[in-house]
Design a protein around this motif. Structure first.
Motif, PDB file in Angstrom:
ATOM      1  N   ALA A   1      68.950  37.952  19.431  1.00  0.00           N
ATOM      2  CA  ALA A   1      70.043  38.474  20.254  1.00  0.00           C
ATOM      3  C   ALA A   1      69.530  39.252  21.465  1.00  0.00           C
ATOM      4  O   ALA A   1      69.951  38.997  22.593  1.00  0.00           O
ATOM      5  CB  ALA A   1      70.961  39.350  19.399  1.00  0.00           C
ATOM      6  N   CYS A   2      68.614  40.215  21.255  1.00  0.00           N
ATOM      7  CA  CYS A   2      68.226  41.090  22.374  1.00  0.00           C
ATOM      8  C   CYS A   2      66.785  40.894  22.815  1.00  0.00           C
ATOM      9  O   CYS A   2      66.357  41.494  23.805  1.00  0.00           O
ATOM     10  CB  CYS A   2      68.482  42.566  22.031  1.00  0.00           C
ATOM     11  SG  CYS A   2      67.292  43.260  20.846  1.00  0.00           S
ATOM     12  N   GLY A   3      66.011  40.092  22.097  1.00  0.00           N
ATOM     13  CA  GLY A   3      64.642  39.798  22.524  1.00  0.00           C
ATOM     14  C   GLY A   3      63.615  40.849  22.122  1.00  0.00           C
ATOM     15  O   GLY A   3      62.428  40.694  22.392  1.00  0.00           O
TER      16      GLY A   3
ATOM     17  N   ARG B   1      69.552  26.670  28.571  1.00  0.00           N
ATOM     18  CA  ARG B   1      69.449  25.244  28.892  1.00  0.00           C
ATOM     19  C   ARG B   1      69.682  24.968  30.375  1.00  0.00           C
ATOM     20  O   ARG B   1      70.388  24.021  30.752  1.00  0.00           O
ATOM     21  CB  ARG B   1      70.419  24.420  28.030  1.00  0.00           C
ATOM     22  CG  ARG B   1      70.102  24.551  26.560  1.00  0.00           C
ATOM     23  CD  ARG B   1      70.831  23.524  25.709  1.00  0.00           C
ATOM     24  NE  ARG B   1      70.354  23.568  24.336  1.00  0.00           N
ATOM     25  CZ  ARG B   1      69.287  22.915  23.875  1.00  0.00           C
ATOM     26  NH1 ARG B   1      68.598  22.141  24.675  1.00  0.00           N
ATOM     27  NH2 ARG B   1      68.913  23.021  22.618  1.00  0.00           N
ATOM     28  N   THR B   2      69.114  25.812  31.236  1.00  0.00           N
ATOM     29  CA  THR B   2      69.203  25.573  32.678  1.00  0.00           C
ATOM     30  C   THR B   2      68.187  24.497  33.054  1.00  0.00           C
ATOM     31  O   THR B   2      67.336  24.112  32.243  1.00  0.00           O
ATOM     32  CB  THR B   2      68.874  26.849  33.467  1.00  0.00           C
ATOM     33  OG1 THR B   2      67.520  27.198  33.189  1.00  0.00           O
ATOM     34  CG2 THR B   2      69.786  28.012  33.088  1.00  0.00           C
ATOM     35  N   VAL B   3      68.232  24.065  34.322  1.00  0.00           N
ATOM     36  CA  VAL B   3      67.279  23.060  34.801  1.00  0.00           C
ATOM     37  C   VAL B   3      65.848  23.599  34.627  1.00  0.00           C
ATOM     38  O   VAL B   3      64.953  22.899  34.145  1.00  0.00           O
ATOM     39  CB  VAL B   3      67.556  22.731  36.290  1.00  0.00           C
ATOM     40  CG1 VAL B   3      66.481  21.803  36.845  1.00  0.00           C
ATOM     41  CG2 VAL B   3      68.934  22.109  36.433  1.00  0.00           C
ATOM     42  N   LEU B   4      65.651  24.881  35.001  1.00  0.00           N
ATOM     43  CA  LEU B   4      64.332  25.502  34.844  1.00  0.00           C
ATOM     44  C   LEU B   4      63.889  25.448  33.383  1.00  0.00           C
ATOM     45  O   LEU B   4      62.758  25.085  33.068  1.00  0.00           O
ATOM     46  CB  LEU B   4      64.364  26.957  35.335  1.00  0.00           C
ATOM     47  CG  LEU B   4      63.142  27.784  34.961  1.00  0.00           C
ATOM     48  CD1 LEU B   4      61.894  27.270  35.662  1.00  0.00           C
ATOM     49  CD2 LEU B   4      63.363  29.264  35.302  1.00  0.00           C
ATOM     50  N   GLY B   5      64.807  25.815  32.484  1.00  0.00           N
ATOM     51  CA  GLY B   5      64.484  25.839  31.055  1.00  0.00           C
ATOM     52  C   GLY B   5      64.054  24.465  30.570  1.00  0.00           C
ATOM     53  O   GLY B   5      63.075  24.333  29.825  1.00  0.00           O
ATOM     54  N   GLU B   6      64.773  23.443  31.000  1.00  0.00           N
ATOM     55  CA  GLU B   6      64.437  22.082  30.551  1.00  0.00           C
ATOM     56  C   GLU B   6      63.111  21.619  31.150  1.00  0.00           C
ATOM     57  O   GLU B   6      62.334  20.924  30.508  1.00  0.00           O
ATOM     58  CB  GLU B   6      65.576  21.104  30.877  1.00  0.00           C
ATOM     59  CG  GLU B   6      66.874  21.404  30.106  1.00  0.00           C
ATOM     60  CD  GLU B   6      66.652  21.634  28.605  1.00  0.00           C
ATOM     61  OE1 GLU B   6      65.988  20.816  27.956  1.00  0.00           O
ATOM     62  OE2 GLU B   6      67.132  22.658  28.067  1.00  0.00           O
ATOM     63  N   GLN B   7      62.833  22.071  32.410  1.00  0.00           N
ATOM     64  CA  GLN B   7      61.545  21.741  33.051  1.00  0.00           C
ATOM     65  C   GLN B   7      60.389  22.375  32.288  1.00  0.00           C
ATOM     66  O   GLN B   7      59.331  21.789  32.116  1.00  0.00           O
ATOM     67  CB  GLN B   7      61.509  22.345  34.465  1.00  0.00           C
ATOM     68  CG  GLN B   7      61.922  21.434  35.587  1.00  0.00           C
ATOM     69  CD  GLN B   7      61.849  22.207  36.901  1.00  0.00           C
ATOM     70  OE1 GLN B   7      62.298  23.353  37.000  1.00  0.00           O
ATOM     71  NE2 GLN B   7      61.284  21.574  37.910  1.00  0.00           N
ATOM     72  N   ALA B   8      60.611  23.615  31.836  1.00  0.00           N
ATOM     73  CA  ALA B   8      59.534  24.403  31.242  1.00  0.00           C
ATOM     74  C   ALA B   8      59.287  24.055  29.774  1.00  0.00           C
ATOM     75  O   ALA B   8      58.178  24.222  29.271  1.00  0.00           O
ATOM     76  CB  ALA B   8      59.857  25.897  31.362  1.00  0.00           C
TER      77      ALA B   8
ATOM     78  N   LEU C   1      61.307  32.430  31.394  1.00  0.00           N
ATOM     79  CA  LEU C   1      61.326  31.016  30.972  1.00  0.00           C
ATOM     80  C   LEU C   1      62.065  30.846  29.646  1.00  0.00           C
ATOM     81  O   LEU C   1      62.836  29.901  29.469  1.00  0.00           O
ATOM     82  CB  LEU C   1      59.889  30.493  30.851  1.00  0.00           C
ATOM     83  CG  LEU C   1      59.111  30.395  32.172  1.00  0.00           C
ATOM     84  CD1 LEU C   1      57.638  30.092  31.904  1.00  0.00           C
ATOM     85  CD2 LEU C   1      59.704  29.340  33.087  1.00  0.00           C
ATOM     86  N   ARG C   2      61.825  31.774  28.701  1.00  0.00           N
ATOM     87  CA  ARG C   2      62.516  31.655  27.399  1.00  0.00           C
ATOM     88  C   ARG C   2      64.026  31.796  27.576  1.00  0.00           C
ATOM     89  O   ARG C   2      64.813  31.099  26.952  1.00  0.00           O
ATOM     90  CB  ARG C   2      61.972  32.681  26.395  1.00  0.00           C
ATOM     91  CG  ARG C   2      60.690  32.236  25.720  1.00  0.00           C
ATOM     92  CD  ARG C   2      60.241  33.201  24.647  1.00  0.00           C
ATOM     93  NE  ARG C   2      59.777  34.457  25.198  1.00  0.00           N
ATOM     94  CZ  ARG C   2      58.568  34.640  25.723  1.00  0.00           C
ATOM     95  NH1 ARG C   2      57.695  33.667  25.720  1.00  0.00           N
ATOM     96  NH2 ARG C   2      58.218  35.811  26.218  1.00  0.00           N
ATOM     97  N   GLU C   3      64.433  32.716  28.453  1.00  0.00           N
ATOM     98  CA  GLU C   3      65.862  32.904  28.720  1.00  0.00           C
ATOM     99  C   GLU C   3      66.450  31.612  29.314  1.00  0.00           C
ATOM    100  O   GLU C   3      67.527  31.169  28.926  1.00  0.00           O
ATOM    101  CB  GLU C   3      66.032  34.088  29.696  1.00  0.00           C
ATOM    102  CG  GLU C   3      67.463  34.428  30.105  1.00  0.00           C
ATOM    103  CD  GLU C   3      68.399  34.595  28.926  1.00  0.00           C
ATOM    104  OE1 GLU C   3      67.997  35.252  27.944  1.00  0.00           O
ATOM    105  OE2 GLU C   3      69.540  34.053  28.971  1.00  0.00           O
ATOM    106  N   ALA C   4      65.704  30.997  30.240  1.00  0.00           N
ATOM    107  CA  ALA C   4      66.171  29.746  30.856  1.00  0.00           C
ATOM    108  C   ALA C   4      66.268  28.632  29.819  1.00  0.00           C
ATOM    109  O   ALA C   4      67.183  27.800  29.851  1.00  0.00           O
ATOM    110  CB  ALA C   4      65.229  29.346  31.987  1.00  0.00           C
ATOM    111  N   MET C   5      65.332  28.632  28.849  1.00  0.00           N
ATOM    112  CA  MET C   5      65.386  27.616  27.793  1.00  0.00           C
ATOM    113  C   MET C   5      66.596  27.842  26.896  1.00  0.00           C
ATOM    114  O   MET C   5      67.288  26.898  26.524  1.00  0.00           O
ATOM    115  CB  MET C   5      64.092  27.653  26.964  1.00  0.00           C
ATOM    116  CG  MET C   5      62.980  26.837  27.602  1.00  0.00           C
ATOM    117  SD  MET C   5      61.361  27.134  26.886  1.00  0.00           S
ATOM    118  CE  MET C   5      61.613  26.763  25.176  1.00  0.00           C
ATOM    119  N   ARG C   6      66.848  29.135  26.572  1.00  0.00           N
ATOM    120  CA  ARG C   6      68.021  29.444  25.723  1.00  0.00           C
ATOM    121  C   ARG C   6      69.299  28.993  26.408  1.00  0.00           C
ATOM    122  O   ARG C   6      70.195  28.445  25.785  1.00  0.00           O
ATOM    123  CB  ARG C   6      68.094  30.957  25.439  1.00  0.00           C
ATOM    124  CG  ARG C   6      67.205  31.430  24.296  1.00  0.00           C
ATOM    125  CD  ARG C   6      67.581  32.843  23.845  1.00  0.00           C
ATOM    126  NE  ARG C   6      67.253  33.862  24.819  1.00  0.00           N
ATOM    127  CZ  ARG C   6      66.061  34.488  24.912  1.00  0.00           C
ATOM    128  NH1 ARG C   6      65.102  34.190  24.061  1.00  0.00           N
ATOM    129  NH2 ARG C   6      65.853  35.412  25.824  1.00  0.00           N
TER     130      ARG C   6
END
Ligand code: AP5
Length: 219
Positions: free
Chosen positions: A132-134, A42-49, A35-40
């Motif tokens: 950068a690498c989490g 800015r995918t649809v999933l990231g914005e949903q989450a 989820l954090r990767e999707a937020m970084r």
């Protein structure tokens, strides 16, 4: 080996799942990381989450179930996998069982890492993560070699947005309300193992290895 790591925020699920994954050469599937990767990105999933995560609440089941089912079907999961932070609700646990049954497998163990609230607050307030690498560090328990810099890649360290105290309390509340019932769920199926998550990281790892080496209830 197919196992899931449960437990309250900050119990050490991610830290230990990574160590176990390296030891057994199987992938770790961290729903928080996905989820954090999707937020970084800015995918649809990231914005949903985003709204749910920033409030310390759980992301809706239908979203999470789809993500994990898709990930588990990838070939690297065939020898086994470690789930970090999934399932977190009874509907997620039911969906996981159905997905695995369709793949001809099932869960070997559901491990719940335990830690008291004071320790959780101490751990999460001191956690720093590389942009950068989490890679994760802790200011006291696992300090980076150079302040503010990742010991692995040199990237900038920051505090996770949901590690501020108010949001940590909301995450603890979500855990109590929605995830705790899963302990009874897995106990009823003979899969639950509760492991004390307090103590040095290496010591907790040894406890987990002992539980895992006792073997799967299906063996
Ligand atoms: P997620 O990223 O999974 O957060 P969490 O469960 O709150 O877990 P944490 O990462 O905070 O803690 P951890 O137990 O992994 O501990 P860690 O090893 O990092 O999820 C974030 C959000 O995503 C959720 O709030 C939700 O919104 C959403 N989400 C994710 N999955 C979902 C799902 N299935 N359904 C719905 N929504 C979902 O360690 C913490 C710190 O302590 C680190 O600094 C570490 O170095 C330190 N530490 C670890 N072990 C020790 C030790 N033994 N001694 C001292 N320090 C230690």
């Amino acid at each position: 080996m197919t196992l899931t790591m449960m437990g309250p925020p900050g119990a050490g699920k991610g830290t230990q799942a990574k160590l176990l994954g390296e030891k057994f050469g199987i992938p770790v599937i961290s729903t928080g990381e996905i989820l954090r990767e999707a937020m970084r990105a800015r995918t649809v999933l990231g914005e949903q989450a985003r709204g749910f995560m920033e409030a310390g609440d759980l992301v809706p089941d239908d979203v999470m179930i789809g993500i994990v089912a898709e990930r588990l079907r990838r070939p690297d999961c065939q020898p086994g996998f470690i789930l970090d932070g999934f399932p977190r609700t009874v509907p997620q646990a039911d969906a996981l069982a159905a997905t695995l049954a369709a793949m001809g497998t099932r869960l070997d163990l559901a491990i719940s890492l335990d830690a008291p609230e004071q320790e959780i607050i101490r751990r999460l307030s001191g956690r720093r993560v590389c942009r950068a690498c989490g890679q994760g560090f802790h200011l006291l328990y696992d300090p980076p070699p150079h302040p503010g810099r990742c010991g692995r890649c040199g990237g900038e360290l920051h505090q996770r947005e949901d590690d501020v105290e108010g949001t940590v309390r909301a995450r603890l509340h979500a855990y109590q309300e929605k995830t705790l019932p899963l302990l009874a769920y897995y106990e009823a199926r003979g899969l639950l193992r509760v492991v004390d998550g307090v103590g040095p990281i290496e010591e907790v790892l040894q406890r987990l290895l002992a539980v895992v080496s006792e073997g799967s209830p299906r063996a």
